[in-house]
Motif scaffolding. Sequence first.
Motif: not given
Length: 439
Positions: A274, A277-278, A281, A336, A403, A406
């Motif tokens: 996670e 992934d953040m 982004l 999500n 997420i 974003k």
Amino acid sequence: MNRLFFRFFVVVMLAITAATFLIYFAFARLFGDPLEDIARRQAAGQIFLIEHYVDEAPGDEWLTRLNNVREVSPVRYDLLPLAAARARLDDTRRAALDRGAIVLDIGERALYRRVDLAGERYIGSNDDVLHAQNLPIDIGKELKKELLRFVIVALALLLPIALWSRSHWRALQSLSQMADEFGAGKLSARARLAPSEIVYPLAERINDMAGRIEALMGAQRSLLHSVSHELRTPIARLEFGLELLDARANDPDLRRRIAAMEGDVRELNDLVRELLDMSKLDSAGTLQGATVDLDALLRDCCATLPPSPQDVSCQLADGLGTIDGDARLLARAIGNLLRNAQKYASSRVVLSATRGPTGIEMTVDDDGPGIPDAERDKVFEPFYRLDRSRDRATGGFGLGLSIARKAVVLHGGTLEVATSGLGGARFVVRLPVSMGSPA
């Protein structure tokens, strides 16, 4: 920015107009009506004849001189009874007439003057009023002159102001463009202004602030990315070691402990994923997207959800069309939201989507406890949790909604929270209509 300077010019024009009226009323209060003063100047010749030719005549020649004036002047002179003249005038002018003053009627282009206050010129003269009509009074012409003066003064003020403000407008436009680019994620954007610009000190401070923010964000992303990558190696070693230990363990209690530790390691692995992934982004610029079938994408999001006791249904309108975007990011955002709804829903989750003239709207509803109004903006913050004890029971790290937002923002859309008709929370995704095309 254009509205700012337009309002500035409007304020200047209103100020000039207000000043003109204030000057008019001030002069009218202190020195009399300016329009009557203009009319008196225009009728000065006729007033002069009455005051210096007719009034100076001996008593037996008064009428003779008045008749002489009638013959040579285009103005019509008549004698009116005092009562008839007083009936035509208001109280202020009636009092002036009783005092023997010359009273003007601008609208009628006429004047009134009592012949004699004491009846000394001829018999009955104190009951007569001299009435002159068709006087050469043209207030409209004078008002046009005043208007022209007003326009000249306004232009004389506005033109220098316009030239002076043009450079400010361009400088502020540059600052506005830089702010838009910076807000859109281009952290390297800076305002480029000449030192001679008045707003140059402000631009320098904004550039310094942008530089510090860029450095802080870069350091944060670098730290997050590095830590996430560095954590993957020891996590992999722990997983390998736990598998070996589990294969050699014979004690059931030890196996349960090993299984619990493996679950913790999987949780750490999910957290690292996670975080990565953040990081991706946050560092993403413009999307390198392709045409995505929205209907197929949303149905696939529902189909790939993990099994749960809640009923998940898709209510998609016809004609959703396509979207030019990143299918993986959009699927991640909707997924999500659906998984978040699954965690807190009592029995039902509904995904719906419609296409309108202004954009595409997708909603995820659940019948769970909902989200309080005061917390609706905070739930999109990384690691924010409404109820930590509930989160421990349902799992999660507080990153899924962050997420999702974003990913939606990168597509030029918005993600908001509202109250669902099912009684729980509603997450609303809106994408601009320019992104998609009808099917």
